[in-house]
Design a protein around this motif. Structure first.
Motif, PDB file in Angstrom:
ATOM      1  N   ASP A  56       5.410 -28.455 -14.414  1.00 47.14           N
ATOM      2  CA  ASP A  56       6.257 -27.268 -14.616  1.00 47.14           C
ATOM      3  C   ASP A  56       6.582 -27.006 -16.086  1.00 47.14           C
ATOM      4  O   ASP A  56       7.730 -26.735 -16.435  1.00 47.14           O
ATOM      5  CB  ASP A  56       7.582 -27.395 -13.851  1.00 47.14           C
ATOM      6  CG  ASP A  56       7.445 -28.050 -12.496  1.00 47.14           C
ATOM      7  OD1 ASP A  56       6.463 -27.740 -11.802  1.00 47.14           O
ATOM      8  OD2 ASP A  56       8.311 -28.864 -12.135  1.00 47.14           O
ATOM      9  N   THR A  73       9.120 -30.968 -16.663  1.00 42.84           N
ATOM     10  CA  THR A  73       9.631 -31.952 -15.711  1.00 42.84           C
ATOM     11  C   THR A  73       8.989 -33.308 -15.977  1.00 42.84           C
ATOM     12  O   THR A  73       7.764 -33.401 -16.108  1.00 42.84           O
ATOM     13  CB  THR A  73       9.302 -31.517 -14.269  1.00 42.84           C
ATOM     14  OG1 THR A  73       9.821 -30.205 -14.046  1.00 42.84           O
ATOM     15  CG2 THR A  73       9.883 -32.483 -13.256  1.00 42.84           C
ATOM     16  N   GLN A  87      12.502 -36.714  -5.251  1.00 44.79           N
ATOM     17  CA  GLN A  87      13.736 -35.930  -5.092  1.00 44.79           C
ATOM     18  C   GLN A  87      14.992 -36.787  -5.163  1.00 44.79           C
ATOM     19  O   GLN A  87      16.034 -36.322  -5.629  1.00 44.79           O
ATOM     20  CB  GLN A  87      13.725 -35.192  -3.750  1.00 44.79           C
ATOM     21  CG  GLN A  87      12.652 -34.125  -3.642  1.00 44.79           C
ATOM     22  CD  GLN A  87      12.827 -33.291  -2.396  1.00 44.79           C
ATOM     23  OE1 GLN A  87      13.803 -32.553  -2.273  1.00 44.79           O
ATOM     24  NE2 GLN A  87      11.892 -33.402  -1.470  1.00 44.79           N
ATOM     25  N   CYS A 120      16.815 -35.801  -9.206  1.00 48.57           N
ATOM     26  CA  CYS A 120      15.663 -35.287  -9.952  1.00 48.57           C
ATOM     27  C   CYS A 120      16.147 -34.228 -10.932  1.00 48.57           C
ATOM     28  O   CYS A 120      17.263 -33.717 -10.832  1.00 48.57           O
ATOM     29  CB  CYS A 120      14.630 -34.686  -9.008  1.00 48.57           C
ATOM     30  SG  CYS A 120      15.270 -33.336  -7.983  1.00 48.57           S
ATOM     31  N   TRP A 122      14.084 -30.871 -12.095  1.00 48.63           N
ATOM     32  CA  TRP A 122      12.805 -30.186 -11.886  1.00 48.63           C
ATOM     33  C   TRP A 122      12.774 -28.830 -12.578  1.00 48.63           C
ATOM     34  O   TRP A 122      13.775 -28.111 -12.651  1.00 48.63           O
ATOM     35  CB  TRP A 122      12.572 -29.960 -10.390  1.00 48.63           C
ATOM     36  CG  TRP A 122      12.156 -31.175  -9.641  1.00 48.63           C
ATOM     37  CD1 TRP A 122      11.937 -32.433 -10.127  1.00 48.63           C
ATOM     38  CD2 TRP A 122      11.926 -31.248  -8.223  1.00 48.63           C
ATOM     39  NE1 TRP A 122      11.571 -33.284  -9.125  1.00 48.63           N
ATOM     40  CE2 TRP A 122      11.556 -32.596  -7.935  1.00 48.63           C
ATOM     41  CE3 TRP A 122      11.994 -30.325  -7.184  1.00 48.63           C
ATOM     42  CZ2 TRP A 122      11.247 -33.023  -6.648  1.00 48.63           C
ATOM     43  CZ3 TRP A 122      11.673 -30.754  -5.893  1.00 48.63           C
ATOM     44  CH2 TRP A 122      11.310 -32.090  -5.632  1.00 48.63           C
ATOM     45  N   TRP A 139      17.722 -25.980 -14.714  1.00 52.11           N
ATOM     46  CA  TRP A 139      16.760 -26.751 -13.946  1.00 52.11           C
ATOM     47  C   TRP A 139      17.336 -27.011 -12.552  1.00 52.11           C
ATOM     48  O   TRP A 139      18.510 -26.727 -12.294  1.00 52.11           O
ATOM     49  CB  TRP A 139      16.460 -28.080 -14.635  1.00 52.11           C
ATOM     50  CG  TRP A 139      17.695 -28.940 -14.763  1.00 52.11           C
ATOM     51  CD1 TRP A 139      18.144 -29.870 -13.866  1.00 52.11           C
ATOM     52  CD2 TRP A 139      18.660 -28.903 -15.821  1.00 52.11           C
ATOM     53  NE1 TRP A 139      19.320 -30.418 -14.296  1.00 52.11           N
ATOM     54  CE2 TRP A 139      19.664 -29.844 -15.501  1.00 52.11           C
ATOM     55  CE3 TRP A 139      18.774 -28.175 -17.017  1.00 52.11           C
ATOM     56  CZ2 TRP A 139      20.762 -30.081 -16.319  1.00 52.11           C
ATOM     57  CZ3 TRP A 139      19.866 -28.406 -17.843  1.00 52.11           C
ATOM     58  CH2 TRP A 139      20.850 -29.348 -17.493  1.00 52.11           C
TER      59      TRP A 139
END
Length: 602
Positions: A56, A73, A87, A120, A122, A139
């Motif tokens: 990403d 990420t 996750q 996380c 992300w 994020w």
């Protein structure tokens, strides 16, 4: 940097969960819909920090520092830990690079932005906030607050000026459903926010008068809400018109990005670009970011990461390559106009023949610059004599016939002043009994004694001596050249090893088989002995229509370069009119032990 300065786009992305797929890849586009992979489709940036992979990636321009930040990420699914672990036990860092030119990048650094307990961090993105003079970075994190029974994906944010020091992280967006992959664009003082609903797997839109977390309201976007199984939304304005392109990653189908267009962000109305009307390149494009870039930035990227052939971004053809005072110059036709109807000539300069600077327009046939011409600015050539620079070019007269004119300057980048009358006309060639299809495509050759000659022609080639003033011709020296097998246009000559080496273009510029033939002669006026083609297409490398060239001998050496054009790549970008959608390339040219010119290896 204003919007009108942008002429192309850079897409940073990853390509999937294969061994090297979760690193940073670059792709380049000039229309925002058709992309070509840079760096031969290999990663440009790699992370050995944290999870030893990135996904990403997102690229942002820093307006005050005149630099770029790339954030990503910290995650590598290919390591085998799986999505559940990613996750709930993933990295709380983002990985950051910085660059002043998009080519030379710092070593990456990691910044912990995830709140304690976050599972996380992300898809980090950033937007510059004009009001506060810093970046809002945001994020997705999977967190479980005291009142919650399980983790839930929410959007968090922090602010920074340098991507090293960040303000305290705070919650930015929370909904009833899980939410990830937010992207934001500003237009006319309004911010539009696109996010993936991780529960329903579609894109939802909001708008707000500021970046404040409480300023946003829902905006209906039926086409997006109906498009399921997508993520990683990215939106950017198209450079040449009031239209925006939203790309979404079709992760559920494994198809990579799909573009959608809108001419009104406020309306929420998007239309899907049909298959066949876009091309994402050979690599599958996964969740990344798009940055509009300038021609100068494009030139640097092509020089560093391009295919090794194309040197000018944009559409330019018929390049004449020269070297004056230790600097290289390219004089092309400005291309991309239906029926070759362009009117302007540019000149480009470079100190290394890799990164080219647009020195601007040197003549415009739609103005009073050239009194005798009304358009069709084609195929120029340059020559220098006694400190003056002579620019030979094609233009259409009011009669509709093509002619060759000449302009003079004290500097190779101009300003050039055109002579009031053309140098070569069809009426003149007819009067002199010279066979000629069109009076176009000049090239200049100097004999050892300093005599200057102009070669030109379409359908038939001709040569004539130039006067001492370089702006007149000695008519009694004009002759046709015999022996140019399959001649169409663009004849050039150089002398080496006691032989005259002729090259010329064959077939039609609209044909993928447009190519350059080669022959030799013992006399400048021929006859020429045809040898073989020296430049022709390579279909495997998507190099088609490779011709209309010039050849530069490095002064004082036996080193040569050939500049030419090919059809615009990717070839899918234009399905019609490829003959006036062309781009400029340069390759080395060599002679063999037999003294003959060797075929150019494409």
């Amino acid at each position: 940097m204003s919007e009108q300065d942008y002429s192309a786009y850079l897409l940073v992305h990853f390509i999937g969960e294969q061994p090297n797929g979760e690193q940073v890849y670059f792709s380049y586009s000039e229309d925002g819909l058709h992309w070509k992979d840079l760096n031969a489709g290999l990663p440009i940036l790699r992370s050995e920090l944290g999870e030893k992979g990135v996904r990403d990636p997102f690229l942002v321009r820093s307006p005050k520092e005149d630099k770029f930040y790339l954030i990503a990420t910290d995650l590598r699914i290919a390591s085998g830990k799986g999505w559940g672990s990613a996750q709930t036990e993933g990295s709380r860092d983002i990985i950051v690079w910085e660059s002043a030119d998009l080519v030379n990048w710092s070593s990456p650094w990691a910044v912990t932005v995830g709140v304690p307990g976050a599972g996380c961090v992300w898809a980090p993105e950033a937007i510059y906030d004009e009001a506060s003079g810093d970046f809002l970075v945001f994020w997705a994190s999977a967190t479980q607050e005291p009142h919650e029974h399980e983790r839930k994906q929410k959007i968090y944010s922090a602010r920074t000026k340098d991507f090293r020091s960040f303000t305290a992280t705070e919650k930015y967006i929370e909904r009833e459903n899980h939410i990830i992959d937010t992207t934001i664009i500003a237009h006319n003082g309004i911010y539009y926010r696109y996010s993936k609903d991780e529960t329903t797997k579609n894109i939802r839109v909001e708008k707000g008068a500021s970046l404040d977390k409480n300023s946003f309201d829902n905006l209906s976007a039926p086409a997006l809400e109906a498009l399921l199984g997508v993520e990683g939304p990215q939106i950017f304005k198209l450079n040449d018109r009031e239209e925006w392109c939203l790309i979404v990653d079709r992760f559920a189908e494994g198809k990579g990005y799909l573009p959608l267009l809108t001419s009104d962000l406020e309306s929420g109305v998007f239309r899907i670009v049909p298959e066949g009307s876009f091309d994402l390149g050979k690599n599958k494009k996964r969740h990344g970011g798009v940055l509009p870039i300038t021609a100068a930035e494009s030139s640097r990227l092509l020089a560093a990461f391009g295919d090794g052939h194309q040197v000018l971004p944009g559409q330019f053809a018929d390049p004449d390559l020269a070297k004056f005072g230790g600097r290289y110059y390219l004089y092309p036709t400005t291309d991309g106009f239906t029926g070759w109807s362009g009117t302007q000539f540019h000149v480009f300069s470079s100190d290394d023949m890799r990164i080219w600077k647009d020195e601007g327009v040197i003549l415009d046939l739609a103005t009073e610059d050239v009194p005798w011409a009304v358009g069709s600015a084609w195929a120029p050539a340059i020559a220098s004599k006694e400190g003056k620079y002579y620019y030979y070019f094609c233009g259409k007269m009011e009669t509709g016939q093509s002619a060759i004119g000449v302009a003079v300057a004290d500097n190779p980048a101009g300003p050039f002043k055109a002579q009031p009358q053309p140098l070569i006309t069809m009426e003149q060639t007819k009067r002199l009994g010279i066979a000629m299809g069109q009076a176009i495509d000049p090239s200049v050759y100097f004999e050892e004694d300093g005599t200057a000659c102009l070669l030109f022609g379409n359908g038939h080639a001709a040569i004539v001596q130039l006067g001492e003033d370089m702006v007149s011709v000695i008519e009694e020296t004009m002759k046709n050249i015999d022996g140019l097998h399959d001649f169409r246009e663009a004849v050039t000559v150089l002398k080496r090893g006691g032989l005259y080496h002729f090259t010329w273009s064959c077939d039609d510029t609209g044909s993928e088989d447009y190519h350059v033939n080669y022959g030799t002669a013992e006399q400048l006026y021929g006859p020429v002995t045809y040898r073989y083609p020296v430049l022709f297409k390579n279909k495997e490398k998507d190099m088609l229509g490779t011709a209309h060239h010039s050849i530069l001998q490095e002064p004082g050496t036996d080193k040569y370069w050939i500049a030419y054009h090919r059809f615009v790549t990717p070839l899918t970008r234009f399905t019609e009119g490829k003959g006036y959608h062309r781009e400029t390339c340069i390759d080395p040219l060599a002679f063999g032990e037999d003294g003959l010119m060797q075929q150019v290896k494409l």
